[in-house]
Design a protein around this motif. Structure first.
Motif, short mmCIF file in Angstrom:
data_model
loop_
_atom_site.label_atom_id
_atom_site.label_comp_id
_atom_site.label_asym_id
_atom_site.label_seq_id
_atom_site.Cartn_x
_atom_site.Cartn_y
_atom_site.Cartn_z
N SER A 1 -17.48 1.84 0.74
CA SER A 1 -16.24 1.47 0.17
C SER A 1 -15.19 2.19 0.42
O SER A 1 -15.37 3.21 0.97
N ARG A 2 -14.07 1.65 0.35
CA ARG A 2 -12.80 2.44 0.32
C ARG A 2 -11.97 1.86 -0.88
O ARG A 2 -12.03 0.72 -1.23
N ARG A 3 -10.62 2.80 -1.33
CA ARG A 3 -9.97 2.46 -2.12
C ARG A 3 -8.64 2.29 -1.75
O ARG A 3 -8.18 3.24 -1.04
N GLY A 4 -8.03 1.11 -2.10
CA GLY A 4 -6.75 0.87 -1.56
C GLY A 4 -5.96 1.20 -2.71
O GLY A 4 -6.06 0.79 -3.94
N ARG A 5 -4.67 1.91 -2.57
CA ARG A 5 -3.77 2.50 -3.57
C ARG A 5 -2.53 1.63 -3.25
O ARG A 5 -1.72 1.67 -2.18
N PHE A 6 -1.88 1.09 -4.58
CA PHE A 6 -0.69 0.17 -4.42
C PHE A 6 0.39 0.72 -4.92
O PHE A 6 0.30 1.30 -6.11
N ALA A 7 1.72 0.55 -4.22
CA ALA A 7 2.82 1.20 -4.89
C ALA A 7 4.00 0.22 -4.91
O ALA A 7 3.91 -0.63 -3.96
N GLY B 1 0.95 -1.26 -0.04
CA GLY B 1 0.15 0.06 0.11
C GLY B 1 0.93 1.32 -0.02
O GLY B 1 1.96 1.34 0.35
N SER B 2 0.38 2.34 -0.64
CA SER B 2 1.12 3.45 -0.60
C SER B 2 1.53 4.09 0.62
O SER B 2 2.76 4.71 0.77
N THR B 3 0.80 3.98 1.74
CA THR B 3 1.27 4.59 3.00
C THR B 3 2.14 3.73 3.45
O THR B 3 3.25 4.48 4.24
N THR B 4 2.33 2.18 3.38
CA THR B 4 3.34 1.51 4.03
C THR B 4 4.71 1.86 3.35
O THR B 4 5.73 2.01 3.85
N LEU B 5 4.71 2.22 1.57
CA LEU B 5 5.75 2.64 1.19
C LEU B 5 6.23 3.95 1.71
O LEU B 5 7.56 3.99 1.71
N ALA B 6 5.48 4.87 2.00
CA ALA B 6 5.78 6.06 2.53
C ALA B 6 6.52 5.86 3.79
O ALA B 6 7.41 6.67 4.35
N GLU B 7 5.62 5.11 4.63
CA GLU B 7 6.76 4.62 5.97
C GLU B 7 8.01 4.13 5.75
O GLU B 7 8.96 4.55 6.62
N LEU B 8 8.17 3.36 5.10
CA LEU B 8 9.61 2.54 4.56
C LEU B 8 10.50 3.83 3.95
O LEU B 8 11.58 3.84 4.28
N ALA B 9 10.13 4.69 3.24
CA ALA B 9 10.74 5.75 2.65
C ALA B 9 11.28 6.55 3.83
O ALA B 9 12.40 7.15 3.97
#
Length: 301
Positions: A240-246, A102-110
């Motif tokens: 619903s909600r949308r998941g964004r993947f990066a 997920g985009s937020t997970t990638l942001a956390e890792l960055a």
């Protein structure tokens, strides 16, 4: 090589040992010791990977040996931080070249300086999976509070989808509704938390252990293509909600930078997009809210 008078000549390649029902590890693939590319891919993409890698290898035959995992992002992140994954008594130490989550997970890792760049490549939305024919007549989140409904919920601490499910339920039913579904009903066994929802939720419904569970629309589409007696409840607009993947190259651990760059470019390019579209994914949706507003802490801690 001949080792004795009655010994057979050993053929090249690995010794194959298969014990059905005892050796099933569905989300680890390839050779962890010898590979051209190592991918950590969140479980939401598991149904895509065979077709995606077939297309990638056709475009880049020099990177034919790919090790990849399709586990929940929380597990992948912990594996990166701790350096190993233990499955039973087996310990696997594979540093990833690329991570997709997920985009937020990638942001956390960055922020933790595992990577410097990441790009979104796909998105999908939530639905509720039920048995074919929807025997309990579930049409939305509110029906999950009915006493006869047994529910599988993705763990918000392990699975990115769990963050959005929690957010959607809190908006629809209030914080008290979430507490009822996720805490009180778990105490007496009506509801259960998954660790790997893309495997457990469909199987638990098929086994009659639960009646419903939130999943990604793409996972429901896959079950339909496979002919499973399951169907999706289409959530009304706003529920619903949308998941964004990066995805991005994990510079801190990347051992195969050229292969990693080729894979990232392929996924983001027309070849990768075509494969994801075949499996029901939509393109990046940067204008829509994703994980940022979900009330949960970092994954994998």
């Amino acid at each position: 090589m001949e080792t004795g008078g009655n010994m057979a000549v050993l053929s090249p390649g690995p010794v194959r040992l298969s014990v059905p029902a005892a050796d099933v590890v569905m989300d680890l693939h390839g050779d962890p010791a010898h590979h051209d590319l190592a991918l950590f891919v969140h479980g939401s993409d598991w149904m895509v990977m065979e077709d995606l890698l077939r297309a990638f290898r056709a475009a880049y035959p020099e990177y034919g040996d790919v090790y990849y995992e399709t586990l929940p992002a929380g597990i992948l992140v912990r594996q990166m931080r701790e350096g190993a994954l233990q499955v039973g008594d087996l310990v696997i130490r594979v540093p990833p070249d690329v991570i997709a989550a997920g985009s937020t997970t990638l942001a956390e890792l960055a922020e933790e300086e595992w990577l410097t760049e990441y790009e979104e490549y796909a998105s999908t939305t939530l639905t509720i999976l039920v048995r074919q024919g929807n025997p309990l007549g579930i049409i939305g989140w509110g029906d999950l509070l009915r006493p006869e409904v047994r529910l599988a919920l993705p763990n918000p601490e392990r699975e990115e989808i769990g963050r959005l499910v929690r957010e959607a339920i809190v908006q629809a039913l209030g914080e008290e509704g979430w507490i009822e579904l996720c805490e009180r009903r778990r105490l007496y066994g009506a509801n259960r938390l998954t660790e790997i929802h893309h495997r457990q939720t469909p199987q638990w419904i098929l086994n009659g252990e639960v009646d419903a569970g939130p999943v990604w629309v793409t996972e429901a589409l896959h079950q339909a293509r496979e002919g499973a007696p399951l169907e999706a409840v289409e959530l009304v607009e706003g529920e619903s909600r949308r998941g964004r993947f990066a995805l991005g190259i994990v510079e801190r651990t990347c051992r195969h930078p050229e292969a990693a760059q080729a894979f990232v470019e392929f996924v983001r390019g027309p070849g990768g997009r075509a494969v994801y579209e075949q499996h029901g994914f939509e393109g990046p949706a940067a204008h829509e809210p994703a994980y940022e507003s979900a009330p949960a802490g970092p994954l994998g801690v």
